[in-house]
Design a protein around this motif. Structure first.
Motif, PDB file in Angstrom:
ATOM      1  N   CYS A  33       6.208  41.289  86.581  1.00  0.00           N
ATOM      2  CA  CYS A  33       4.858  41.495  87.104  1.00  0.00           C
ATOM      3  C   CYS A  33       3.823  41.508  85.985  1.00  0.00           C
ATOM      4  CB  CYS A  33       4.802  42.811  87.865  1.00  0.00           C
ATOM      5  SG  CYS A  33       5.894  42.854  89.298  1.00  0.00           S
ATOM      6  N   SER A  34       2.646  40.992  86.333  1.00  0.00           N
ATOM      7  CA  SER A  34       1.517  41.053  85.404  1.00  0.00           C
ATOM      8  C   SER A  34       0.372  41.856  86.024  1.00  0.00           C
ATOM      9  CB  SER A  34       1.067  39.644  85.016  1.00  0.00           C
ATOM     10  OG  SER A  34       0.819  38.832  86.159  1.00  0.00           O
ATOM     11  N   GLY A  35      -0.112  41.461  87.197  1.00  0.00           N
ATOM     12  CA  GLY A  35      -1.265  42.133  87.784  1.00  0.00           C
ATOM     13  C   GLY A  35      -0.936  43.186  88.812  1.00  0.00           C
ATOM     14  N   ILE A  36       0.327  43.532  88.993  1.00  0.00           N
ATOM     15  CA  ILE A  36       0.721  44.531  89.996  1.00  0.00           C
ATOM     16  C   ILE A  36       1.869  45.354  89.452  1.00  0.00           C
ATOM     17  CG2 ILE A  36       2.422  43.053  91.175  1.00  0.00           C
ATOM     18  CD1 ILE A  36       1.356  44.237  93.838  1.00  0.00           C
ATOM     19  N   LEU A  37       1.955  46.614  89.845  1.00  0.00           N
ATOM     20  CA  LEU A  37       3.070  47.457  89.426  1.00  0.00           C
ATOM     21  C   LEU A  37       4.358  46.992  90.101  1.00  0.00           C
ATOM     22  CD1 LEU A  37       1.441  51.013  89.566  1.00  0.00           C
ATOM     23  CD2 LEU A  37       1.789  49.557  87.570  1.00  0.00           C
ATOM     24  N   PRO A  38       5.455  46.913  89.350  1.00  0.00           N
ATOM     25  CA  PRO A  38       6.719  46.446  89.940  1.00  0.00           C
ATOM     26  C   PRO A  38       7.130  47.242  91.177  1.00  0.00           C
ATOM     27  CG  PRO A  38       6.911  46.594  87.557  1.00  0.00           C
ATOM     28  CD  PRO A  38       5.593  47.193  87.909  1.00  0.00           C
ATOM     29  N   GLY A  39       6.985  48.553  91.123  1.00  0.00           N
ATOM     30  CA  GLY A  39       7.380  49.376  92.271  1.00  0.00           C
ATOM     31  C   GLY A  39       6.573  49.064  93.509  1.00  0.00           C
ATOM     32  N   LEU A  40       5.275  48.783  93.329  1.00  0.00           N
ATOM     33  CA  LEU A  40       4.434  48.477  94.479  1.00  0.00           C
ATOM     34  C   LEU A  40       4.812  47.134  95.082  1.00  0.00           C
ATOM     35  CD1 LEU A  40       2.114  49.784  96.037  1.00  0.00           C
ATOM     36  CD2 LEU A  40       0.537  48.372  94.703  1.00  0.00           C
ATOM     37  N   LEU A  41       5.114  46.154  94.233  1.00  0.00           N
ATOM     38  CA  LEU A  41       5.556  44.854  94.742  1.00  0.00           C
ATOM     39  C   LEU A  41       6.838  45.003  95.558  1.00  0.00           C
ATOM     40  CD1 LEU A  41       5.397  41.761  94.897  1.00  0.00           C
ATOM     41  CD2 LEU A  41       6.635  41.686  92.711  1.00  0.00           C
ATOM     42  N   VAL A  42       7.781  45.814  95.081  1.00  0.00           N
ATOM     43  CA  VAL A  42       9.038  46.008  95.803  1.00  0.00           C
ATOM     44  C   VAL A  42       8.803  46.708  97.140  1.00  0.00           C
ATOM     45  CG1 VAL A  42      11.206  47.322  95.766  1.00  0.00           C
ATOM     46  CG2 VAL A  42      10.569  45.899  93.819  1.00  0.00           C
ATOM     47  N   PHE A  43       7.942  47.711  97.152  1.00  0.00           N
ATOM     48  CA  PHE A  43       7.615  48.361  98.422  1.00  0.00           C
ATOM     49  C   PHE A  43       7.096  47.329  99.427  1.00  0.00           C
ATOM     50  CE2 PHE A  43       7.070  52.627  96.186  1.00  0.00           C
ATOM     51  CZ  PHE A  43       8.116  53.224  96.862  1.00  0.00           C
ATOM     52  N   TYR A  44       6.269  46.414  98.961  1.00  0.00           N
ATOM     53  CA  TYR A  44       5.676  45.416  99.856  1.00  0.00           C
ATOM     54  C   TYR A  44       6.725  44.411 100.337  1.00  0.00           C
ATOM     55  CZ  TYR A  44       2.276  41.990 101.617  1.00  0.00           C
ATOM     56  OH  TYR A  44       1.550  41.124 102.407  1.00  0.00           O
ATOM     57  N   LEU A  45       7.542  43.901  99.422  1.00  0.00           N
ATOM     58  CA  LEU A  45       8.555  42.901  99.794  1.00  0.00           C
ATOM     59  C   LEU A  45       9.565  43.467 100.791  1.00  0.00           C
ATOM     60  CD1 LEU A  45       9.218  41.268  96.306  1.00  0.00           C
ATOM     61  CD2 LEU A  45       7.973  40.254  98.232  1.00  0.00           C
ATOM     62  N   ASN A  46       9.883  44.761 100.669  1.00  0.00           N
ATOM     63  CA  ASN A  46      10.854  45.386 101.565  1.00  0.00           C
ATOM     64  C   ASN A  46      10.230  45.972 102.827  1.00  0.00           C
ATOM     65  OD1 ASN A  46      12.960  44.835  99.775  1.00  0.00           O
ATOM     66  ND2 ASN A  46      12.774  46.800  98.722  1.00  0.00           N
ATOM     67  N   SER A  47       8.920  45.863 102.959  1.00  0.00           N
ATOM     68  CA  SER A  47       8.196  46.475 104.071  1.00  0.00           C
ATOM     69  C   SER A  47       8.258  45.609 105.326  1.00  0.00           C
ATOM     70  CB  SER A  47       6.723  46.656 103.671  1.00  0.00           C
ATOM     71  OG  SER A  47       6.052  45.397 103.701  1.00  0.00           O
ATOM     72  N   PRO A  48       7.787  46.134 106.460  1.00  0.00           N
ATOM     73  CA  PRO A  48       7.654  45.292 107.655  1.00  0.00           C
ATOM     74  C   PRO A  48       6.801  44.048 107.415  1.00  0.00           C
ATOM     75  CG  PRO A  48       7.450  47.601 108.262  1.00  0.00           C
ATOM     76  CD  PRO A  48       7.493  47.559 106.771  1.00  0.00           C
ATOM     77  N   PHE A  49       5.806  44.125 106.533  1.00  0.00           N
ATOM     78  CA  PHE A  49       5.018  42.939 106.194  1.00  0.00           C
ATOM     79  C   PHE A  49       5.908  41.896 105.526  1.00  0.00           C
ATOM     80  CE2 PHE A  49       1.413  46.151 105.682  1.00  0.00           C
ATOM     81  CZ  PHE A  49       0.938  45.936 106.962  1.00  0.00           C
ATOM     82  N   GLY A  50       6.736  42.351 104.572  1.00  0.00           N
ATOM     83  CA  GLY A  50       7.650  41.425 103.898  1.00  0.00           C
ATOM     84  C   GLY A  50       8.661  40.817 104.841  1.00  0.00           C
TER      85      GLY A  50
END
Length: 488
Positions: A354-371
């Motif tokens: 990651c460059s512009g986003i925190l890794p943990g936040l990206l993972v939360f998003y990818l594993n979310s209902p949105f992802g």
């Protein structure tokens, strides 16, 4: 084991009018479903009760070949083979007239409560005995002779009724408690998913924004600078445009970006053949991503001198994205947080730095209902597996808050997930306590400690004497030959 006054210890055979299992019906399994007479199999027999799901059905001719194993209401049904050996329940009234196959044994009692015997066979001590090395486990089958010799602590018939009534009342309470505890994992997962959805709508960090109203939106210039810091070079081409994004209204200081805009590195793992040689470098595979975290069990390894190293060594903060798996699991992701030695990853995973986003936040998003909704739109299906490649991943739209707010969101979500984990752990501990309580209740029941004895009860010895007299007077069953198939 010493028994209370009025009780006797007796082999199961002396309490029964029938102990017997069935056989494979004519035509084998391929012929199931050709009639209306139920065939009970091991899958139908559970400790919680009879389960009609998956019943087979026989024609009259097939059923006639199993005429010696016709089920009667309240027969005790015992699984006698395979992984379900020892499971036991009562035959419900609806199964009167059914047949059993070779994996299920009918135990029919004389003047003894079937529910009492079924409860005894289901008790932890009896299950341990049935599965013991010298009895059932190594053979994976119980013979009729083995079942006949099972010792039963037999109380007077009125006490049997009191024990059964007490057990039924107590187990009903325990069943309700288990049902409530079974809801906890569902509630915990709802907490996780609803928290993530609320976070990416800006709801969880609303209080933080009210206190930090002067925070500026992350600009394209900021993202380019972050990319260069991570990738070590300027972008050679424009980041991928957004191909898909959820229908979410963002707070004023947020912006929509493609995943490509917030990544400095997108790199596939190694396709080299791994081994079990644990002196090498561990290689994480798709099975090592479990519920948003890395599981370091069941590892494979590559030699330390492998040609792709150190280029494919993971660094703390790398996100691993599972690009190929079953449809339900493709796209699952986790953050690599470091390891005591160098580690790498296999080709079904993509490393995202990651460059512009925190890794943990990206993972939360990818594993979310949105992802998951995004995966449903873009995954390609191939012979039982789904695939989401790096190009598709780059086009996923993601809400981007300012960096300080990202940190607040990760903190809040981490706390919410920890609460959900604690809920599940506490429910599991409570479930274990209930199991131990039930085992203790059953042990007390068959030691004569669950209900009071009544000296006025007819002793079990008198009941046993009566059963022996009936058994001696009963005509001996004739062993018939199985009728031959009718000629075609």
């Amino acid at each position: 084991m010493s028994l209370p006054d009025g009780w006797v210890a007796v082999p199961l055979d002396e309490l029964t009018s029938k102990i017997g299992s069935g056989a494979t019906p004519r035509g084998g399994r391929e012929a199931y479903g050709g009639g209306e007479i139920p065939l009970i199999r091991s899958m139908n027999v559970h400790f919680a009760g009879f389960d009609p799901e998956g019943l087979a059905f026989l024609s009259q001719a097939q059923a006639d070949g199993l005429a010696n194993v016709v089920v009667e209401e309240s027969d005790v049904l015992l699984n006698i083979t395979g992984a379900s050996i020892g499971r036991v329940c009562l035959a419900p009234p609806s199964m009167a007239g059914a047949r059993v196959n070779q994996h299920v044994c009918i135990i029919r009692l004389r003047e003894v409560l079937a529910r009492y015997v079924q409860s005894y066979l289901a008790s932890p001590s009896m299950q341990q005995f049935i599965l013991s090395e010298n009895y059932g486990l190594t053979r994976q089958a119980l013979t009729k002779g083995m079942i006949e010799t099972i010792g039963v602590p037999l109380p007077p018939l009125p006490e049997q009724r009191r024990i059964v009534a007490k057990l039924d009342a107590l187990t009903a309470h325990l069943a309700r408690a288990r049902a409530e505890l079974d809801r906890v994992p569902v509630l915990a997962e709802h907490l996780r998913q609803s928290s993530v959805v609320a976070a990416f709508k800006g709801e969880l960090s609303a209080a933080w924004r009210n206190e930090n109203a002067d925070v500026a939106k992350t600009s394209p210039v900021d993202l380019d600078a972050a990319y260069e810091a991570v990738a070590g070079q300027k972008r050679r081409k424009a980041a991928a445009a957004i191909d898909w994004q959820p229908d979410v209204k963002l707070p004023p200081h947020w912006r929509w970006v493609s995943v490509d805009e917030v990544l400095g590195v997108v790199q596939y793992g190694s396709s080299a053949k791994t081994s079990d040689a644990s002196d090498g470098v561990p290689v994480l595979r798709m099975g090592n991503i479990q519920r948003g975290e890395l599981d370091w069990g069941n590892l494979k390894y590559l030699p330390a001198e492998h040609a792709e190293f150190p280029n494919l060594f993971l660094e703390p903060g790398d996100v691993l994205f599972n690009r190929t798996n079953s449809f339900e699991l493709v796209g699952k992701s986790a953050v690599f947080r470091g390891h005591e030695a160098p580690a790498s990853y296999a080709s079904y995973l993509i490393r995202l730095r990651c460059s512009g986003i925190l890794p943990g936040l990206l993972v939360f998003y990818l594993n979310s209902p949105f992802g998951r909704a995004w995966v449903g739109q873009v995954a390609s299906q191939q012979v039982g597996q789904a695939n989401v490649n790096g190009t598709k991943l780059k086009g996923l739209g993601i809400p981007l808050p300012p960096e300080d707010e990202q940190q607040e969101m990760v903190r809040i979500l981490t706390d919410a997930f920890a609460r959900a984990d604690r809920m599940e752990a506490e429910a599991a501990r409570a479930r274990a306590l209930i199991d131990r309580l039930e085992a203790a209740l059953l042990a007390k029941a068959f030691r004569g400690e669950l209900v009071p004895q009544d000296p006025a009860d007819e002793p079990a010895s008198a009941l046993l004497a009566r059963l022996r007299t009936q058994r001696a007077a009963a005509p001996k069953a004739k062993r018939g030959r199985r009728p031959k198939e009718a000629a075609a």
